[in-house]
Scaffold this active site. Structure first.
Site, mmCIF file in Angstrom:
data_model
loop_
_atom_site.group_PDB
_atom_site.id
_atom_site.type_symbol
_atom_site.label_atom_id
_atom_site.label_comp_id
_atom_site.label_asym_id
_atom_site.label_seq_id
_atom_site.Cartn_x
_atom_site.Cartn_y
_atom_site.Cartn_z
ATOM 1 N N SER A 228 1.774 -44.213 4.231
ATOM 2 C CA SER A 228 2.630 -42.636 4.490
ATOM 3 C C SER A 228 2.291 -41.772 5.307
ATOM 4 C CB SER A 228 2.655 -42.126 2.790
ATOM 5 O OG SER A 228 1.182 -41.576 2.976
ATOM 6 N N ASP A 229 3.267 -41.010 6.108
ATOM 7 C CA ASP A 229 2.874 -40.083 6.788
ATOM 8 C C ASP A 229 2.115 -39.221 5.823
ATOM 9 O OD1 ASP A 229 2.260 -38.120 8.791
ATOM 10 O OD2 ASP A 229 4.656 -38.022 9.476
ATOM 11 N N TRP A 230 1.102 -38.111 6.545
ATOM 12 C CA TRP A 230 0.249 -37.397 5.863
ATOM 13 C C TRP A 230 1.021 -36.447 4.793
ATOM 14 C CZ3 TRP A 230 -1.662 -41.139 8.004
ATOM 15 C CH2 TRP A 230 -2.902 -41.546 8.200
ATOM 16 N N GLY A 231 1.123 -36.665 3.518
ATOM 17 C CA GLY A 231 1.783 -35.907 2.535
ATOM 18 C C GLY A 231 3.231 -36.196 2.347
ATOM 19 N N ALA A 232 3.558 -37.531 2.856
ATOM 20 C CA ALA A 232 4.907 -37.970 2.743
ATOM 21 C C ALA A 232 5.244 -38.524 1.232
ATOM 22 C CB ALA A 232 5.236 -38.813 3.875
#
Ligand code: BGC
Length: 758
Positions: A228-232
């Protein structure tokens, strides 16, 4: 690592814990089973390894590293070998620092010049973007370090990037936004893919089964893990089901628990979880099994590599004979960027550069006669008349003025988008004041995306240096003084003004809804189709020498869409200095096609170096995809029969050679005859004319063409032949029944449809 044995030995909780990081930058390990943690780091144009406090905004320090030219810059090299070399250097740096995966390249399409992260991305064109990315990936991974191509999918703005919903039709997704990733995945096999924050057509990318599993894995053959993108992550369990393997950064156990509960409740099959763990372990093992911690790399040597890459990427936009400068020319370097260049962008890609060169020092070191005046203050960001007056004096006292202008850090960055395309007023005013006293004025630009240039007609030269990494000063001086002959070409269009951009009306959307209404007409696909003037077209870039294109050969006059065709063209350096040329091949759509398509699309490019007088032959191989568009009825790529233009240029608007090839489809055109098909549709079918003859005779009579003409009413007599044909052409079959006055019945129409669809 015996992955199957480890999975068997893992408890449900251990498996779930693997689904999220152990901290900001590491995967989870399981000590009792000897599963190590591995480190991932940003990317994409340098190594941002944070040994201490982690963050995804480039705030806390990272170790010193070499800052290579950013995506926008290196894409302008149009040179696959060059970006591969950069990838290899990055791979070595990762190995030496024990980093398993470099988070990049970033390869979203530049839908608008305003996107805050355009400096990280490659192009407005998916072919260029995906092929350049493929070469960078191959370079990095040749060192047994993984890549994480990002941000998948349709993440083309920063505004509300964590919640916005990109609404894109299927054909546009396929031809533009997915295509930017597709070739890179298929050809270069990235170890990991990073899903984006946003939703695509209503579903978060991080829980989008269609894109993460059906497209990425089943269609494109991706065999690594999705991070995931960071926090996605929105819903972790849905994410696991959709094919999102690793959540980053650590969910601090919160989501791991949800995964455990879902398995226990029977809403998540443990086999799906096993597959997720298997994919993560495969990549961890791939790195661990071939770690090379003793890799030696030399930052100073890489600084020189970065200089070469920057020199071959910067784009000479305009040159009315003012460049190159002779070393003895008295030159006034003006603008604070001349001593404090902007060479990278803000946010997660921010590299702690081990050293930075600036143009004043570099030019002086090369023996040039240079003075410096500040012109504007980068922090103050306001017009400073005193600084401008000093600059004007310096310009007057010199033979040439070189003004360094562009976008200061605050103007473009990850996290937000620009709202306009202008330079700071202090830069525009400075250029205008200098050019008023010094006709020999050159502008060097540091920016990550197109800007408006109200002074373009007054200056003699413009060098687009973009954000070209830590060797920016050396590379700029190399070009200004002719040590390097510029060879970069724009990987994006510079429109005359923002309002001309095709996404202008819809960009950033309303609240969280972002409609991509311009469809496939992104960048030059739009400007060309509308025959609009632009400031600088896609593919544009000047050289200190000249090139002649000749002898275009297309290997076949006619091919089937399952065949390939070879195209060759000779390029000769007709000038007096060595130079490189990026030869561009565009394909124009079928002359008989019905699909609405761009005027032409990039389908090949090659960069070659030539000594004065030297000729080289450049060759391209075109296949089905070079001619196809995505047909949503077939749900596949489809080539319409007809003659396609082979358009070879030095830019998208400087066409030097034209050829054609006929391409014939081996796939049946989508069968689509029904009661609402028109008579015109039927006539276009190969047997249509024959089959429809009896009906046409009847209809001709109805519209006043036959024996009963004399008896027909006044209105039908008034129909001109043209109107009659137009009405018949557009008449649906069902209406034929009605208008034939009972001469044609339903059964006859059904039979006709059956024959047409047979
Ligand atoms: C960015 C990614 C980056 C990640 C880790 C995110 O905010 O969108 O590109 O890799 O942070 O720093």
């Amino acid at each position: 690592m015996d992955i199957e044995k480890i999975i068997q030995a893992m408890t449900l909780e251990e498996k779930a814990s693997m689904c999220s990081g152990s901290d900001f930058w590491h995967t989870q390990g399981v000590e009792r089973l000897d599963v190590p943690k591995v480190m991932v780091s940003d990317g994409p144009h340098g190594l941002r390894k944070q040994a201490m406090e982690g963050d995804h905004l480039g705030i806390n320090d990272s170790i010193k590293a070499v800052c290579f030219p950013t995506g926008v810059t290196v894409a302008s090299s149009f040179d696959k070998a060059l970006i591969n070399e950069m990838g290899q250097a990055l791979g070595d740096e990762c190995q030496a620092e024990g980093v398993a995966v470099l988070l990049g390249p970033a390869m979203n399409i530049k839908r608008s010049p305003l996107c805050g992260r355009n400096f990280e991305y490659f192009s407005e064109d998916p072919y260029l973007s995906s092929t350049m990315a493929a070469s960078q990936i191959k370079g990095i991974q040749s060192k047994n370090v993984g890549t994480s191509i990002k941000h998948f999918l349709a993440n083309n703005q920063e505004h509300r990037r964590m919640s916005s919903d990109s609404q894109v039709d299927e054909r546009t997704l396929r031809e533009i936004y997915m295509a930017s990733f597709e070739t890179a995945v298929k050809e270069a096999k990235p170890w990991t893919v990073m899903c984006s924050y946003n939703k695509v057509n209503g579903t978060y990318a991080s829980e989008n089964h269609r894109f993460l599993t059906e497209v990425l894995r089943d269609e494109w053959g991706f065999d690594g893990f999705v991070v995931s993108d960071w926090g996605a992550v929105n819903n972790r369990v849905e994410g696991v089901k959709a094919g999102l393997d690793l959540e980053m950064p650590s969910s601090m156990g919160i989501n791991d628990k949800k995964v455990v509960e879902a398995v226990k409740a029977g809403t998540l099959d443990e086999k799906v979880l096993d597959e997720t763990v298997r994919r993560i372990l495969t990549i961890v093992d791939r790195f661990e099994a071939n770690k090379k911690p003793d890799t030696v790399f030399d930052r100073d040597a890489d600084h020189e590599k970065a200089r070469k890459i920057a020199g071959e990427s910067m784009v000479l936009l305009k040159n009315d004979g003012v460049l190159p400068l002779a070393v003895g020319t008295k030159a006034a370097f003006i603008g604070e960027f001349a001593v404090k260049p902007r060479f990278q962008g803000g946010g997660s890609s921010h590299i702690n550069a081990h050293k930075v060169s600036n143009a004043v020092d570099s030019a002086k070191a090369a023996g040039a006669d240079v003075t410096y005046s500040k012109g504007y203050d980068l922090i103050e960001d306001k017009v400073d008349d005193v600084l401008i007056a000093e600059a004007v004096e310096a310009a007057k006292a010199s033979d040439v003025a070189v003004v360094f202008a562009g976008l200061p850090d605050a103007y473009e960055s990850e996290g937000y988008d620009r709202t306009h395309m202008s330079l700071p007023e202090s830069h525009d005013r400075l250029i205008e004041a200098v050019v008023a006293v010094q006709p020999n004025t050159v502008v060097v630009l540091h920016n990550g995306s197109p800007v408006e240039m109200p002074w373009i007609g007054d200056v003699k030269g413009v060098l687009e240096a973009y954000l070209s990494g830590q060797s920016v000063g050396d590379a700029t001086a190399d070009i200004l003084y002719g040590k390097v002959n510029p060879s970069g070409k724009l990987a994006e269009t510079f429109p005359l003004k923002l309002k001309h951009n095709p996404s202008y009306l819809y960009y950033v959307g309303e609240k969280d809804v972002v409609e991509y209404r311009e469809g496939v007409f992104v960048g030059y696909r739009y400007y060309d189709k509308k025959e609009m003037d632009v400031l600088f077209p896609f593919g544009h870039g000047l050289s200190y020498t000249s090139f002649e294109y000749s002898n275009l050969k297309v290997s076949e006059a006619s091919i089937k869409d399952t065949d390939t065709v070879e195209v060759t063209v000779d390029i000769t350096n007709t000038g007096t200095v060595y130079g490189k040329e990026a030869v561009q091949l565009y394909v124009a759509p079928s002359d008989k096609g019905e699909a609405i398509r761009p005027e032409k699309e990039l389908k090949g490019y090659e960069k070659i170096g030539l000594e004065p007088g030297e000729t080289k032959t450049v060759s391209f191989t075109l296949d089905k995809r070079s001619f196809a568009y995505f047909n949503v009825v077939l749900n596949d790529w489809y080539v319409e029969d007809g003659n396609y233009g082979i358009v070879i240029g030095s830019s998208s608007r400087d066409i030097r050679a034209n050829g054609t090839v006929e391409v014939l489809s081996t796939v049946k055109a989508p069968n689509k005859f029904h009661t609402n098909s028109t008579l015109g549709d039927v006539m276009n079918h190969e047997k249509g004319q024959e089959l429809i003859k009896p009906f046409m005779e009847i209809m001709g009579n109805v519209f006043g063409g036959g024996e009963e003409e004399e008896e027909s009413d006044a209105a039908s007599e008034a129909l001109t032949e043209e109107m009659k044909m137009a009405m018949l052409r557009d008449m649906p079959l069902r209406v034929v029944i009605l208008f034939s006055g009972g001469s044609v019945n339903e059964a006859q129409i059904d039979e006709l449809i059956e024959q047409l669809n047979a």
